[in-house]
Design a protein around this motif. Structure first.
Motif, PDB file in Angstrom:
ATOM      1  N   LEU A 405       0.826  -1.208   0.000  1.00  0.00           N
ATOM      2  CA  LEU A 405       0.000   0.000   0.000  1.00  0.00           C
ATOM      3  C   LEU A 405       0.858   1.254   0.000  1.00  0.00           C
ATOM      4  CD1 LEU A 405      -2.767  -0.980   2.594  1.00  0.00           C
ATOM      5  CD2 LEU A 405      -3.074  -0.702   0.134  1.00  0.00           C
ATOM      6  N   GLN A 406       1.983   1.195   0.687  1.00  0.00           N
ATOM      7  CA  GLN A 406       2.889   2.342   0.738  1.00  0.00           C
ATOM      8  C   GLN A 406       3.678   2.514  -0.557  1.00  0.00           C
ATOM      9  OE1 GLN A 406       5.416   1.731   4.189  1.00  0.00           O
ATOM     10  NE2 GLN A 406       4.058   2.927   5.497  1.00  0.00           N
ATOM     11  N   GLY A 407       3.709   1.462  -1.372  1.00  0.00           N
ATOM     12  CA  GLY A 407       4.566   1.494  -2.546  1.00  0.00           C
ATOM     13  C   GLY A 407       6.032   1.351  -2.187  1.00  0.00           C
ATOM     14  N   ASN A 408       6.300   0.704  -1.063  1.00  0.00           N
ATOM     15  CA  ASN A 408       7.658   0.574  -0.537  1.00  0.00           C
ATOM     16  C   ASN A 408       8.302  -0.698  -1.080  1.00  0.00           C
ATOM     17  OD1 ASN A 408      10.004   0.537   0.980  1.00  0.00           O
ATOM     18  ND2 ASN A 408       8.987   1.156   2.883  1.00  0.00           N
ATOM     19  N   ALA A 409       8.739  -0.643  -2.334  1.00  0.00           N
ATOM     20  CA  ALA A 409       9.326  -1.825  -2.969  1.00  0.00           C
ATOM     21  C   ALA A 409      10.629  -2.241  -2.301  1.00  0.00           C
ATOM     22  CB  ALA A 409       9.562  -1.545  -4.454  1.00  0.00           C
ATOM     23  N   ALA A 428       5.814 -12.027  -1.289  1.00  0.00           N
ATOM     24  CA  ALA A 428       6.589 -10.809  -1.504  1.00  0.00           C
ATOM     25  C   ALA A 428       6.882 -10.610  -2.991  1.00  0.00           C
ATOM     26  CB  ALA A 428       7.887 -10.875  -0.702  1.00  0.00           C
ATOM     27  N   VAL A 429       7.279 -11.689  -3.673  1.00  0.00           N
ATOM     28  CA  VAL A 429       7.594 -11.592  -5.097  1.00  0.00           C
ATOM     29  C   VAL A 429       6.346 -11.246  -5.912  1.00  0.00           C
ATOM     30  CG1 VAL A 429       8.422 -12.875  -7.122  1.00  0.00           C
ATOM     31  CG2 VAL A 429       9.571 -13.135  -4.912  1.00  0.00           C
ATOM     32  N   GLU A 430       5.199 -11.822  -5.552  1.00  0.00           N
ATOM     33  CA  GLU A 430       3.952 -11.510  -6.253  1.00  0.00           C
ATOM     34  C   GLU A 430       3.632 -10.023  -6.158  1.00  0.00           C
ATOM     35  OE1 GLU A 430       1.135 -14.059  -4.409  1.00  0.00           O
ATOM     36  OE2 GLU A 430       1.433 -15.716  -5.820  1.00  0.00           O
ATOM     37  N   LYS A 431       3.836  -9.455  -4.986  1.00  0.00           N
ATOM     38  CA  LYS A 431       3.565  -8.025  -4.819  1.00  0.00           C
ATOM     39  C   LYS A 431       4.547  -7.184  -5.627  1.00  0.00           C
ATOM     40  CE  LYS A 431       1.201  -8.305  -0.409  1.00  0.00           C
ATOM     41  NZ  LYS A 431       0.780  -9.695  -0.668  1.00  0.00           N
ATOM     42  N   LEU A 432       5.821  -7.593  -5.639  1.00  0.00           N
ATOM     43  CA  LEU A 432       6.816  -6.859  -6.413  1.00  0.00           C
ATOM     44  C   LEU A 432       6.499  -6.900  -7.904  1.00  0.00           C
ATOM     45  CD1 LEU A 432      10.050  -7.998  -4.542  1.00  0.00           C
ATOM     46  CD2 LEU A 432       9.127  -5.669  -4.639  1.00  0.00           C
ATOM     47  N   SER A 433       5.906  -8.019  -8.363  1.00  0.00           N
ATOM     48  CA  SER A 433       5.584  -8.143  -9.787  1.00  0.00           C
ATOM     49  C   SER A 433       4.516  -7.155 -10.229  1.00  0.00           C
ATOM     50  CB  SER A 433       5.128  -9.578 -10.094  1.00  0.00           C
ATOM     51  OG  SER A 433       3.852  -9.828  -9.501  1.00  0.00           O
ATOM     52  N   MET A 434       3.772  -6.613  -9.291  1.00  0.00           N
ATOM     53  CA  MET A 434       2.712  -5.651  -9.618  1.00  0.00           C
ATOM     54  C   MET A 434       3.139  -4.209  -9.381  1.00  0.00           C
ATOM     55  SD  MET A 434      -0.717  -7.581  -8.175  1.00  0.00           S
ATOM     56  CE  MET A 434      -0.048  -7.942  -6.542  1.00  0.00           C
ATOM     57  N   MET A 435       4.394  -4.005  -8.981  1.00  0.00           N
ATOM     58  CA  MET A 435       4.856  -2.663  -8.630  1.00  0.00           C
ATOM     59  C   MET A 435       5.760  -2.115  -9.737  1.00  0.00           C
ATOM     60  SD  MET A 435       5.633  -3.283  -4.567  1.00  0.00           S
ATOM     61  CE  MET A 435       5.748  -1.548  -4.112  1.00  0.00           C
ATOM     62  N   SER A 441      12.000  -4.154 -10.326  1.00  0.00           N
ATOM     63  CA  SER A 441      12.461  -4.689 -11.611  1.00  0.00           C
ATOM     64  C   SER A 441      13.857  -5.299 -11.486  1.00  0.00           C
ATOM     65  CB  SER A 441      12.470  -3.572 -12.660  1.00  0.00           C
ATOM     66  OG  SER A 441      11.176  -3.048 -12.848  1.00  0.00           O
ATOM     67  N   ASP A 442      14.750  -4.619 -10.757  1.00  0.00           N
ATOM     68  CA  ASP A 442      16.115  -5.134 -10.573  1.00  0.00           C
ATOM     69  C   ASP A 442      16.096  -6.482  -9.858  1.00  0.00           C
ATOM     70  OD1 ASP A 442      17.072  -2.908 -11.816  1.00  0.00           O
ATOM     71  OD2 ASP A 442      17.708  -1.877  -9.971  1.00  0.00           O
ATOM     72  N   TYR A 443      15.213  -6.603  -8.855  1.00  0.00           N
ATOM     73  CA  TYR A 443      15.148  -7.868  -8.123  1.00  0.00           C
ATOM     74  C   TYR A 443      14.582  -8.983  -9.000  1.00  0.00           C
ATOM     75  CZ  TYR A 443      14.133 -11.332  -4.546  1.00  0.00           C
ATOM     76  OH  TYR A 443      14.080 -12.498  -3.830  1.00  0.00           O
ATOM     77  N   MET A 444      13.610  -8.654  -9.845  1.00  0.00           N
ATOM     78  CA  MET A 444      13.065  -9.646 -10.761  1.00  0.00           C
ATOM     79  C   MET A 444      14.153 -10.165 -11.716  1.00  0.00           C
ATOM     80  SD  MET A 444       9.960 -10.134  -9.939  1.00  0.00           S
ATOM     81  CE  MET A 444       8.742  -9.335  -8.909  1.00  0.00           C
ATOM     82  N   MET A 445      14.978  -9.245 -12.228  1.00  0.00           N
ATOM     83  CA  MET A 445      16.082  -9.660 -13.097  1.00  0.00           C
ATOM     84  C   MET A 445      17.071 -10.540 -12.338  1.00  0.00           C
ATOM     85  SD  MET A 445      15.513  -8.597 -16.110  1.00  0.00           S
ATOM     86  CE  MET A 445      17.137  -9.000 -16.768  1.00  0.00           C
ATOM     87  N   GLU A 446      17.311 -10.201 -11.086  1.00  0.00           N
ATOM     88  CA  GLU A 446      18.210 -11.006 -10.261  1.00  0.00           C
ATOM     89  C   GLU A 446      17.689 -12.425 -10.099  1.00  0.00           C
ATOM     90  OE1 GLU A 446      19.610 -10.987  -5.582  1.00  0.00           O
ATOM     91  OE2 GLU A 446      19.282  -9.048  -6.582  1.00  0.00           O
ATOM     92  N   LEU A 447      16.368 -12.564  -9.903  1.00  0.00           N
ATOM     93  CA  LEU A 447      15.760 -13.896  -9.774  1.00  0.00           C
ATOM     94  C   LEU A 447      15.885 -14.671 -11.093  1.00  0.00           C
ATOM     95  CD1 LEU A 447      12.474 -13.200  -7.778  1.00  0.00           C
ATOM     96  CD2 LEU A 447      14.519 -14.361  -6.942  1.00  0.00           C
ATOM     97  N   LEU A 448      15.693 -13.995 -12.215  1.00  0.00           N
ATOM     98  CA  LEU A 448      15.723 -14.666 -13.506  1.00  0.00           C
ATOM     99  C   LEU A 448      17.130 -15.138 -13.875  1.00  0.00           C
ATOM    100  CD1 LEU A 448      13.357 -12.309 -15.516  1.00  0.00           C
ATOM    101  CD2 LEU A 448      12.880 -14.660 -14.838  1.00  0.00           C
ATOM    102  N   GLN A 449      18.133 -14.466 -13.353  1.00  0.00           N
ATOM    103  CA  GLN A 449      19.516 -14.828 -13.678  1.00  0.00           C
ATOM    104  C   GLN A 449      20.068 -15.956 -12.819  1.00  0.00           C
ATOM    105  OE1 GLN A 449      21.546 -11.077 -13.340  1.00  0.00           O
ATOM    106  NE2 GLN A 449      20.569 -10.227 -15.184  1.00  0.00           N
ATOM    107  N   LYS A 450      19.308 -16.374 -11.797  1.00  0.00           N
ATOM    108  CA  LYS A 450      19.787 -17.457 -10.927  1.00  0.00           C
ATOM    109  C   LYS A 450      19.636 -18.807 -11.603  1.00  0.00           C
ATOM    110  CE  LYS A 450      19.153 -15.254  -6.439  1.00  0.00           C
ATOM    111  NZ  LYS A 450      18.473 -15.303  -5.134  1.00  0.00           N
TER     112      LYS A 450
END
Length: 450
Positions: A405-409, A428-435, A441-450
């Motif tokens: 709700l705060q937009g605190n990614a 947590a990841v589901e919420k980040l995917s909607m932000m 975005s940087d964290y999503m890329m980090e997950l994809l590179q693992k």
């Protein structure tokens, strides 16, 4: 029964018997009950009681949720009817009489608490449209169905005007004449108030348009004269229709001062009209009257009005009064309303305290949600502390929701990186995917590179 379970039960019985035989007879006699209570059969019974308690707790929770759903549905209906009424009144002010007539006709058919008012305004709109018979029919319906209605006097004045008219639509220039008359009365108020007062009172008592009556009330209130305050006070006490009464209360709050608030307190104590009492509570808020809001929040019998008083206390920053109410209140629903009022007052410390120490999980979650609605460094730090020390998974989920709700990614990324619970990490990841955030975005890329 399996061999392992049978062996454990047999061993338990022999150990228990040995312990009983090894102790003095008196001790065995005195404590036989306690030791016997530890038998597997009694343990099963105890667990059964615990399960029953849990089931009863679930049933109680379900019952509370159903009651809350019913209250929510009832409130939604009231809100819809009030919105329909307000839309009709706006149409009247804009001289859109067909729209107004349709709105009030629909409201009258709904048979809500404002049906008598709806019938009056339906007749008023019909009269402005030149539909004389329809106007008279609505007035007759009002008189027959609501003989004690406070709209009866207005309906009688309107009926006289309809029967004296020709049934033709009102002319635009006639509306202009009315506006000119009001301007003339207002000018007269500045030069000769004694002559203007009876004219203004006549406007308020007659079938004038809502806009004209509101303007007349404003002129009276703004004058600051004792005679003007007396007329407004009479209307506020009920010597008019409920709508004009609420308008009088509003002007008393704005222009009246301490003496006017005393008048409103007398009206509040002697009246049972919930809508009017709600207007008075809001007027107390306009005047910053914490004392009377606190008194209503403590002693009002109507739960909806208590909630309104609590809410208004939050808007006037009555934190001390709210704290007293919170400590004395047992109802979870009202305690939740008080927490909401702390949010309206911007009291982050109280919400943080409730989120950490409140025994009721629902109230703790409500406090966390309210913290999420406060976008500040202070609330962000409070949420971080709660998440770090919390063991209840539901509360931790609520903290994630609050950060969302705060937009605190950034805070959610930190949780996602450190969290060991797969379910919470996924949430947590589901919420980040909607932000829409660079950190997300940087964290999503980090997950994809693992």
């Amino acid at each position: 029964m399996s061999f392992t379970k049978s062996f454990r039960v047999t061993t338990f019985i022999w150990v228990s018997a040995f312990a009983l035989l090894s102790r003095p007879a008196g001790a065995n006699a005195r404590e036989g009950r306690q030791n016997f209570a530890q038998s597997p059969e009694d343990t099963a019974i105890s667990r059964g009681h615990e399960n029953n308690s849990e089931m009863q707790g679930d049933r109680d929770q379900e019952l509370r949720e159903r009651e809350q759903e019913k209250r929510d549905r009832d409130q939604e209906r009231v809100d819809r009817l009030e919105e329909l009424y307000d839309n009709g009144r706006e149409a009247l002010d804009d001289e859109k009489y067909e729209t107004a007539r349709d709105r009030f006709a629909a409201l009258a058919k709904a048979n809500g608490p404002q049906t008598d008012a709806a019938l009056y305004w339906e007749a008023y709109a019909d009269q402005r449209l030149g539909q004389r018979q329809a106007a008279l029919a609505a007035i007759a319906d009002l008189k027959a169905r609501f003989p004690q209605s406070r709209w009866q006097r207005d309906a009688g004045a309107l009926e006289i005007e309809v029967r004296q008219g020709t049934g033709q639509p009102s002319r635009p220039e006639a509306q202009g004449d009315q506006e000119l008359k009001m301007l003339a009365i207002q000018g007269l108020m500045n030069s000769d108030p004694e002559r203007a007062m009876p004219l203004l009172e006549k406007v308020l008592q007659g079938p004038a348009s809502p806009k004209e009556k509101s303007r007349a009330m404003f002129v009276l209130a703004q004058s600051g004269s004792p005679q003007g305050r007396e007329i407004i006070g009479r209307i506020a006490r009920g010597q008019s229709n409920p709508e004009l009464q609420r308008k009088a209360v509003e002007y008393l709050a704005i222009f009246g001062g301490p003496e006017a608030r005393k008048t409103m307190a007398e009206i509040y104590a002697s009246n049972s009209d919930a809508s009017l009492k709600r207007s008075i509570l809001r007027s107390y808020m306009i005047g910053g009257d914490k004392e009377r809001l606190f008194a209503a929040a403590k002693s009002e019998k109507d739960p909806a009005l208590r909630r309104e008083a609590i809410r208004q206390l939050g808007l006037v920053h009555g934190e001390q009064e709210l704290e007293q109410l919170y400590q004395a209140e047992n109802s979870p629903e009202l305690r939740r309303d008080i927490l909401q009022a702390f949010f309206l007052a911007g009291d982050v410390n109280k919400m943080q305290e409730a989120a950490k120490n409140e025994k009721d999980p629902e109230l703790r979650r409500a406090a966390v949600r309210n913290l999420g609605l406060v976008r500040s460094d202070e609330s962000g730090k409070a949420l971080a502390e709660i998440y770090a020390r919390e063991t209840d998974r539901g509360i931790r989920e609520e903290v994630l929701n609050a950060y969302f709700l705060q937009g605190n990614a950034g805070a959610i990324v930190a949780i996602a990186k450190a969290e060991k619970d797969p379910g919470l990490k996924k949430s947590a990841v589901e919420k980040l995917s909607m932000m829409h955030s660079k950190e997300a975005s940087d964290y999503m890329m980090e997950l994809l590179q693992k």
